[in-house]
Design an enzyme around this catalytic site. Structure first.
Site, short mmCIF file in Angstrom:
data_model
loop_
_atom_site.label_atom_id
_atom_site.label_comp_id
_atom_site.label_asym_id
_atom_site.label_seq_id
_atom_site.Cartn_x
_atom_site.Cartn_y
_atom_site.Cartn_z
N PHE A 180 58.94 47.54 152.27
CA PHE A 180 60.00 46.53 152.24
C PHE A 180 59.97 45.78 150.91
CE2 PHE A 180 61.34 42.08 153.24
CZ PHE A 180 62.68 42.36 153.38
N GLN A 181 61.12 45.68 150.26
CA GLN A 181 61.29 45.01 148.98
C GLN A 181 60.40 45.58 147.88
OE1 GLN A 181 61.27 40.70 149.65
NE2 GLN A 181 63.47 40.85 150.04
N MET A 201 89.17 38.06 125.79
CA MET A 201 88.75 39.01 124.77
C MET A 201 89.17 40.43 125.14
SD MET A 201 87.57 39.23 121.83
CE MET A 201 86.40 38.07 121.14
C1 LIG Z 1 78.58 40.70 132.38
C2 LIG Z 1 79.70 41.13 131.51
N1 LIG Z 1 80.72 41.87 132.03
C3 LIG Z 1 81.75 42.26 131.22
C4 LIG Z 1 81.78 41.91 129.90
C5 LIG Z 1 82.94 42.35 129.02
N2 LIG Z 1 83.71 41.19 128.53
C6 LIG Z 1 83.52 40.69 127.29
S1 LIG Z 1 84.45 39.34 126.99
C7 LIG Z 1 85.15 39.41 128.50
C8 LIG Z 1 86.17 38.39 128.92
C9 LIG Z 1 85.56 37.06 129.12
O1 LIG Z 1 86.49 36.18 129.71
P1 LIG Z 1 86.32 34.61 129.62
O2 LIG Z 1 84.96 34.25 130.01
O3 LIG Z 1 87.42 33.98 130.37
O4 LIG Z 1 86.44 34.34 128.08
P2 LIG Z 1 87.72 34.41 127.10
O5 LIG Z 1 87.62 35.68 126.32
O6 LIG Z 1 88.94 34.38 127.96
O7 LIG Z 1 87.59 33.21 126.24
C10 LIG Z 1 84.65 40.49 129.23
C11 LIG Z 1 85.08 40.87 130.59
C12 LIG Z 1 80.69 41.15 129.42
N3 LIG Z 1 80.59 40.80 128.13
N4 LIG Z 1 79.67 40.76 130.23
#
Ligand SMILES: Cc1ncc(C[n+]2csc(CCOP(=O)(O)OP(=O)(O)O)c2C)c(N)n1
Ligand SMILES: [Mg+2]
Lengths: 109, 568
Positions: free
Chosen positions: B103-104, B475
């Site tokens: 377990f775990q 982004m």
């Molecule tokens: C854990 C994780 N999943 C996916 C990504 C890919 N990713 C990079 S930037 C981004 C968008 C981030 O959105 P937000 O926090 O709203 O920031 P914004 O770019 O809108 O300022 C994603 C999904 C990542 N860097 N980390």
């Protein structure tokens, strides 16, 4: 790319071999052959013992021989990456040896 | 626990569970080390990481086996990619159960192997002091990084007694990180500096890890070269200094990228020519010689061939270069690089960042994310610790918050981990309770570790959360706009965002919502005036805003998008 031979000596500790093999996989290097021995005759490593101010004892050290197909640049990178593993004491190809982080222009192994 | 105390540990971040219960009982029965109970093991690792980045001391994490250990992996990988010292102690099922799918049970050593500097399993309780000593030494020396210690439950059983003594020092015969560089390497570096007409100093996270800010500053008093920093290096050279070019790379400033591309000498200091820096390596800085100072052999000539490699603690290397250069001062004339400075000034005036965006406080346009960062900079006098998440907001923070000191800018550069910002801010606030700690985040990222708002209440951590809310994974959307014909595949939430104000309030904190440009400055001021409160500031910004400059894919450093329709 030609087949090249690498020799490593490392601490005979649990997980040490997996770290070496894992590094090849992780960095995308290929292993052609792999041979592991536990070192019995330390006389060949007198220089290393002297440089490290240590004494190797039975069952402490393993010797790995790895053959791999790589370019010159990649060979240097592999040597450096292997040298970074904490359990690796020394790693060498035909011309150079990394001994505990120090690069020497000779094959000590 | 005694060994951790003897190592000087003051703070542990963790979460209990079966395999760690003996250790947790020992925590209960002592009062020297504080334990912070997070709400998710990822939060523990990021908090320890933030603590470490801000203080320079190693962060310490304690988790249980199985899911506790695997939940910690993202945070370990984050620390690994940015070379942050951390020691993670994971409980493990009892020795006799290992290998039985108990377990775990998870093979934590195996799962974490590619993302740790080193790891240990405890096979005998007597080894615990020695292993802990070694783990801290490995984590903090050379190129730092996370170390995992996996401890089967029987090793910490209260009846497993032994004669305790803590080793004075760790000696590992197979580990010897370089400290002092060799003089002939230094001499060659100095020769290259003496003849350079277009030098650039390019400093990264390794310079911060080595605490080299003074040495870098002193050296550049002589060379007088322009300085650029990586995302990880911001703060190692004062941003307000007239020789500072700003950040380089993917979203670096025009003048920083142009200077790198046209340089005849690049002095790389604790930086690794990451792909977000070089763009296409074969087109990188075609005329530059490279002098590379690093503690890690494998970082040098990995991507870009170095003409001169200087191995050692970069702090020591910089000091030695300065001492050697001082002896040859009569053959150095910093005036020879004057035309270079003129050229850089011209670049800056052509396409430098516009730092006046925040001055227009009218409602003639929506709130600009850049302006948010600038207001925060102004209100905090540029002296806050700023943590960030990942996305556009992170790049705006890096571009527009000017860091004059190292260890103030705390973000996940290498792994780019969304969810890092809030727990990291907790670690910083615990280390520096009197200082202002700001988390600049996005509505996407903040939701990845939002549960830590509860931890903030338990330990009274009045962090300011600046949520740059563009109602999108901005982004991702920007890349879709630029490279995928504007097809916004799964990068928006269709009106499903929570009411962040109510959310913050339900966790016992304050919330402020800002939607109009004319309310931005006052709203932020109000938030920062609530000194003893965690305030969640939810700011609705222009969702169509992009981060510029942006490197053109597969180009050289001089190929940048400067706006939606303009390329260099
Ligand atoms: C854990 C994780 N999943 C996916 C990504 C890919 N990713 C990079 S930037 C981004 C968008 C981030 O959105 P937000 O926090 O709203 O920031 P914004 O770019 O809108 O300022 C994603 C999904 C990542 N860097 N980390
Ligand atoms: Mg967003």
């Amino acid at each position: 790319m030609i087949k090249r031979k690498l020799i490593l000596i490392m601490e005979n500790k649990p997980g040490a071999l997996v770290r070496v093999v894992g590094l090849f996989h992780q960095r995308g290097y290929n292993i052609e052959t792999l041979h592991v021995d536990s070192v019995k005759d330390f006389s060949v490593y007198k220089d290393i013992e002297k440089k490290l101010e240590t004494k190797f004892e039975d069952n402490q050290i393993s010797r790995l021989t790895i053959e791999t197909m790589v370019s010159d640049d990649l060979m240097r990178q592999i040597l450096r990456q292997l040298n970074k593993l904490i359990d690796v004491i020394a790693v060498s190809n035909e011309e150079t040896t990394y001994l505990k982080g120090v690069l020497l222009d000779e094959n000590l192994l | 626990m005694q060994a951790l105390h003897d190592e000087g540990v003051e703070l542990i971040f963790g979460y209990p569970g079966g395999a760690a219960l003996h250790i947790y009982d020992a925590i209960f029965r002592q009062d020297k080390i504080d334990h912070i109970l997070v709400r998710h093991e990822q939060g523990a690792t990021h908090a320890a990481d933030g603590y470490s980045r801000a203080t320079g001391k190693p962060g310490v994490v304690l988790v249980t086996s199985g899911p506790g250990a695997t939940n910690a992996i993202t945070g370990i990988a984050t620390a690994f990619m940015d070379s942050i010292p951390m020691v993670v102690i994971s409980g493990q099922v009892a020795s006799h159960l290992i290998g039985t799918d108990a377990f775990q049970e998870t093979d934590m050593i195996g799962v974490s192997r590619p993302v740790v500097k080193h790891s240990y399993t405890v096979f005998n309780a007597e080894e615990i002091p020695k292993i802990i000593k070694e783990a801290f030494y490995v984590a903090t020396s050379g190129r730092p990084g996370p170390v995992v210690i996996d401890i089967p439950k029987d090793m910490t059983a209260p009846d497993n007694l032994f004669d305790y003594s803590y080793p004075e020092e760790a000696i590992i015969r197979s580990y010897n990180p370089p400290i002092q560089p060799e003089q002939d390497q230094i001499d060659r570096a100095v020769e290259a500096i003496l003849i350079a007409k277009k030098p650039v100093i390019y400093a990264g996270g390794g310079a911060i890890a080595s605490n080299a800010e003074k040495e870098l500053f002193e050296l550049n008093k002589i060379i007088d070269a322009p300085v650029t920093n990586t995302l990880m290096g911001l703060g190692i050279y004062p941003a307000s200094h007239h020789r500072f070019l700003g950040m380089l790379g993917m979203h670096g400033t025009y003048q920083a990228n142009m200077a790198m591309h046209n340089a005849d000498l690049i002095i790389a200091i604790g930086a690794r020519f990451d792909d977000r820096i070089t763009n296409k390596p074969s087109k990188f800085a075609p005329n530059a010689k490279v002098v590379h100072l690093d503690v890690d052999h494998s970082s040098v000539s990995k991507i870009i061939e170095a003409n001169v490699a200087v191995f050692g603690q970069v702090k020591n290397s910089l000091k030695l270069i300065k001492d050697t250069l001082e002896k040859k001062l009569d053959s150095y004339n910093s005036a020879t690089i004057q035309p270079w400075h003129e050229q850089i000034k011209e670049w800056k005036s052509q396409h430098g960042l516009n730092y006046d965006l925040y001055k227009d406080q009218s409602d003639s346009h929506p709130i600009l994310p850049q302006a948010v960062v600038q207001h925060v900079h102004e209100i905090t006098n540029g002296e806050a610790y700023v943590t960030s998440d990942v996305g556009q907001h992170q790049m705006f923070a890096a571009q527009y918050y000017h860091f004059d000191k190292p260890r103030r800018w705390i973000n996940s550069g290498g792994l780019g981990t969304m969810g890092f910002g809030l727990p990291a801010a907790m670690g910083v606030k615990l280390a520096f309770p009197k200082d202002e700690v700001v988390c600049i985040t996005g509505e996407g990222s903040i939701q990845m570790c939002i549960q830590e708002l509860s931890t903030c209440l338990q330990y009274n951590l009045p962090i300011k959360i600046i949520n740059i809310n563009n109602e999108a994974l901005g982004m991702v959307k920007q890349w879709q706009d630029m490279n995928y014909g504007g097809r916004h595949s799964e990068s928006t939430y269709q009106n499903s965002l929570p009411d962040f104000i109510k959310l913050a309030e339900s966790y016992g904190h304050e919330g402020i919502k800002i939607e109009k440009n004319s309310e931005l400055k006052d709203g932020l001021k109000k938030a920062f005036a609530m000194k003893d409160k965690l305030v969640f500031v939810d700011i609705y910004v222009d969702p169509s805003e992009h981060v510029y400059p942006m490197q053109v894919a597969n180009g050289s450093l001089e190929n940048m998008w400067l706006s939606k329709d303009k390329q260099t």
